[in-house]
Design a protein around this motif. Structure first.
Motif, short mmCIF file in Angstrom:
data_model
loop_
_atom_site.label_atom_id
_atom_site.label_comp_id
_atom_site.label_asym_id
_atom_site.label_seq_id
_atom_site.Cartn_x
_atom_site.Cartn_y
_atom_site.Cartn_z
N ALA A 55 4.13 51.19 -81.02
CA ALA A 55 3.50 51.32 -82.34
C ALA A 55 4.22 52.32 -83.24
CB ALA A 55 2.03 51.70 -82.18
N GLY A 132 1.58 54.00 -78.24
CA GLY A 132 0.95 52.69 -78.37
C GLY A 132 1.68 51.55 -77.71
N LEU A 137 -2.88 49.55 -77.00
CA LEU A 137 -2.16 50.42 -77.93
C LEU A 137 -2.33 51.90 -77.60
CD1 LEU A 137 -2.68 48.54 -81.32
CD2 LEU A 137 -0.76 48.40 -79.70
#
Length: 168
Positions: A55, A132, A137
């Motif tokens: 992420a 994440g 995540l």
């Protein structure tokens, strides 16, 4: 350079005390897994990571565009084999300066955010990180250079649920 007491205490707060992972940079993941399997490490799990499934990847304080493939096997400590695929990354930096081989020691931590805060309080800059990468995540990692050491240190917040292992 000697490690001062404040830095040592900061590292203990950031990482805990026991090494959970020993990581090596390899030129070819498949042949390296075969070699280490012959040395008695088994139950390999294979993952490819990039900004597509991390992420928030960072490299030296900026958004990261690195890609790497890794294999995790064994335990106490776990062996991690990393094949860098795209940079820039700390892996590419290391290979340019030191070549392939031993790269970092990893420590499992309950909170990557708390570990990063402790690194910063100890005066250490995070040189590469990601958050994440788990199914939900969660999970994260952060690397720091340790002054006076030939190795890098990594704090690892293991995700509650990992993505399925890839095939070699």
């Amino acid at each position: 350079m000697a490690i001062n007491e404040n830095l040592t205490q900061g590292l203990v707060r950031a990482l805990g005390q026991g090494v959970d992972q020993v990581a090596l940079l390899v030129e070819d993941l498949e042949s390296s897994v075969e070699l280490w399997t012959g040395l008695g490490i088994s139950d390999w799990r294979i993952y490819t990571y990039s900004q597509d499934n991390i992420a928030t990847p960072t490299y030296r304080g900026k958004p990261g565009e690195f890609k790497f493939r890794l294999a995790l096997g064994g335990s106490s400590p776990q062996v991690e084999l990393i094949q860098p695929l795209r940079g820039p990354s700390i892996y590419h930096d290391w290979i340019a300066e030191h070549g392939y081989g031993l790269h970092h020691l990893g420590f499992f931590v309950p909170s990557i955010e708390k570990s990063i805060e402790e690194f910063e309080n100890a005066g250490l800059d995070v040189i590469q990180s990601g958050r994440g990468y788990g199914v939900d995540l969660d999970g994260g990692f952060a690397y720091v250079d340790l002054p006076g050491s030939p190795l890098v240190l990594e704090a690892i917040e293991v995700p509650k649920r990992r993505r399925p292992s890839e095939s070699l």
